[in-house]
Design an enzyme around this catalytic site. Structure first.
Site, short mmCIF file in Angstrom:
data_model
loop_
_atom_site.label_atom_id
_atom_site.label_comp_id
_atom_site.label_asym_id
_atom_site.label_seq_id
_atom_site.Cartn_x
_atom_site.Cartn_y
_atom_site.Cartn_z
N TRP A 103 2.57 7.52 8.34
CA TRP A 103 3.38 6.96 9.43
C TRP A 103 3.04 7.61 10.76
CZ3 TRP A 103 4.99 2.52 7.98
CH2 TRP A 103 5.28 2.30 6.63
N ASP A 176 9.92 11.16 14.75
CA ASP A 176 10.26 10.13 13.78
C ASP A 176 11.02 10.84 12.65
OD1 ASP A 176 10.39 8.26 11.76
OD2 ASP A 176 8.24 7.82 11.72
N LYS A 200 16.80 4.49 4.85
CA LYS A 200 16.60 5.58 3.90
C LYS A 200 17.85 6.45 3.82
CE LYS A 200 11.90 5.20 5.32
NZ LYS A 200 11.40 4.47 4.15
N1 PMP Z 1 8.34 6.34 9.59
C1 PMP Z 1 8.60 6.85 8.38
C2 PMP Z 1 8.66 8.34 8.21
C3 PMP Z 1 8.79 5.99 7.30
O1 PMP Z 1 9.02 6.48 6.09
C4 PMP Z 1 8.73 4.59 7.51
C5 PMP Z 1 8.98 3.59 6.40
N2 PMP Z 1 8.77 3.98 5.13
C6 PMP Z 1 8.44 4.11 8.79
C7 PMP Z 1 8.27 5.01 9.81
C8 PMP Z 1 8.33 2.64 9.07
O2 PMP Z 1 9.61 2.13 9.10
P1 PMP Z 1 9.93 0.59 9.26
O3 PMP Z 1 9.58 -0.05 7.95
O4 PMP Z 1 11.41 0.58 9.54
O5 PMP Z 1 9.14 0.05 10.38
#
Ligand code: PMP
Length: 365
Positions: A103, A176, A200
């Protein structure tokens, strides 16, 4: 009785049962309105009360000062990957990125569309896998960066920062926190912006919480699309357009549930205990279970481990499912097993998993 499994999914993920029951009880008639919260105006007084309460609870639980604004945005955490640089790097500015997982890498890739990106540390090994968190000394930080971006918890890799990296003087930190926001208390002051997809540790998918320090708004670019500008959402209290009312409402219930449990101190204790039990089972059976993660970098939220073979992993996951333990398959990019033990996962679920792991190791080891 309703059938519920122990749900170790990484996101969307398990929610507190009491929260789901409250939602169920209010679904057809929200507080005597004769309609559900999904069917009313996002500008109605009934919804506005919920909206404000979630902002207040967030500030209270995290100990945010008046200099922070809590926003609810759409588009998932992935939208923040480009919204941040579009607001803050336009005009050729530089963003520092610590890359500790998939990510973070995606966030850095998007930033390159809008400005200069400096990788302060890339933790990928030769196979592109992430197994550790760099120390402060390993970071190459730019004193002139517009911000330092990192991901506190790497949902896929199963690694987590257990310290808060310090940025050079005057450089705001952007984080993030999608998979570990509200897992424990922290000092928000170094953070210029924090974001987290709700699905989450906070609630259902569909809303991203953004916590922005008000001075950051002055640094945001003008002349970018209205919906991309943080100023739009801050000026309109996240009601410039239709807010994702249902997920915001559920997030409010989850935050009240955290508060009733005793707040973030109590949640942290619970989370450490849960993770400790699973890592304990892994470490107690070193010939059978193996953690691919450097010990100091192990995540408290997403616990990953391997078995002696991929076939055994498949059997483990299938048999666990039959025993009411779901969501244990590792992310498709890394394989293996993963248990996500977010705030809402009860200790009973973890104890059931640990019992299963021990019995499986004894039988197959
Ligand atoms: N950042 C992290 C740390 C994640 O775990 C995730 C999704 N698993 C995301 C960003 C992306 O999130 P989204 O699907 O809400 O765009």
């Amino acid at each position: 009785m309703t059938h519920r499994i122990h749900n170790f999914n990484a996101g969307p993920a398990t929610l507190p049962l009491s929260v789901l029951e409250e939602v169920q009880a209010e679904l057809l008639d929200f507080k005597g309105c004769g309609m559900s919260i999904m069917e009313m105006s996002h500008r109605s007084p009934e919804y506005m009360e919920v909206h404000t309460e979630v902002q207040t609870l967030t500030s209270e639980l995290l100990g945010l000062g008046d200099d922070y604004k809590v926003l609810f945005l759409g588009g998932g955490a992935s939208t923040q990957f480009y919204m941040i640089p579009q607001n803050l790097l336009s005009g050729g500015r530089k963003g520092d990125y610590i890359v500790t997982g998939t990510w973070a890498k995606k966030a850095a890739k998007e930033a390159k569309l809008f400005g200069e990106v400096h990788i302060a540390h890339d933790a990928a090994n030769a196979d592109g896998k992430f197994t550790y968190i760099p120390t402060q000394d390993q970071l190459h930080l730019s004193p002139d960066a517009a911000y330092l971006h990192y991901t506190t918890n790497n949902t896929i890799a199963g690694t987590q920062f257990h310290y808060y990296p310090k940025a050079p003087a005057g450089v705001p930190v952007i984080c993030d926190m999608s998979s570990d926001i509200f897992w424990k208390k922290f000092d928000p002051r170094p953070f210029g912006l924090i974001y987290a997809g709700a699905q989450k540790n906070l609630g259902p998918a569909g809303v991203t919480m953004v916590i922005i320090r008000k001075d950051m708004l002055d640094r945001c670019a003008d002349g970018i699309p209205t919906m991309i500008s943080y100023k739009t959402h801050a000026d309109n209290d996240s009601l410039f357009n239709t807010a994702p009312v249902f997920p915001i409402y559920v997030v409010g219930k989850v935050l009240k549930w955290i508060k009733a449990l005793g707040g973030l101190g109590a949640i942290e204790k619970r989370n450490r205990e849960k993770a400790g039990l699973i890592y304990g089972a892994i470490d107690a059976n070193p010939d059978f279970f193996r953690s691919p993660i450097q010990r100091e970098s192990r995540s408290v939220m997403n616990i990953v481990w391997r078995l002696p073979s991929e076939d055994l992993e498949k059997t483990f996951i299938a048999e666990a499912k039959k025993s009411g333990l779901g969501g244990l398959k590792g992310h498709r990019s890394v394989g293996g097993c993963r248990a996500s033990t977010y705030n809402a996962m009860p200790i009973e679920g973890v104890k059931a998993l640990v019992g299963f792991m021990e019995a499986f190791a004894k039988k197959n080891g």
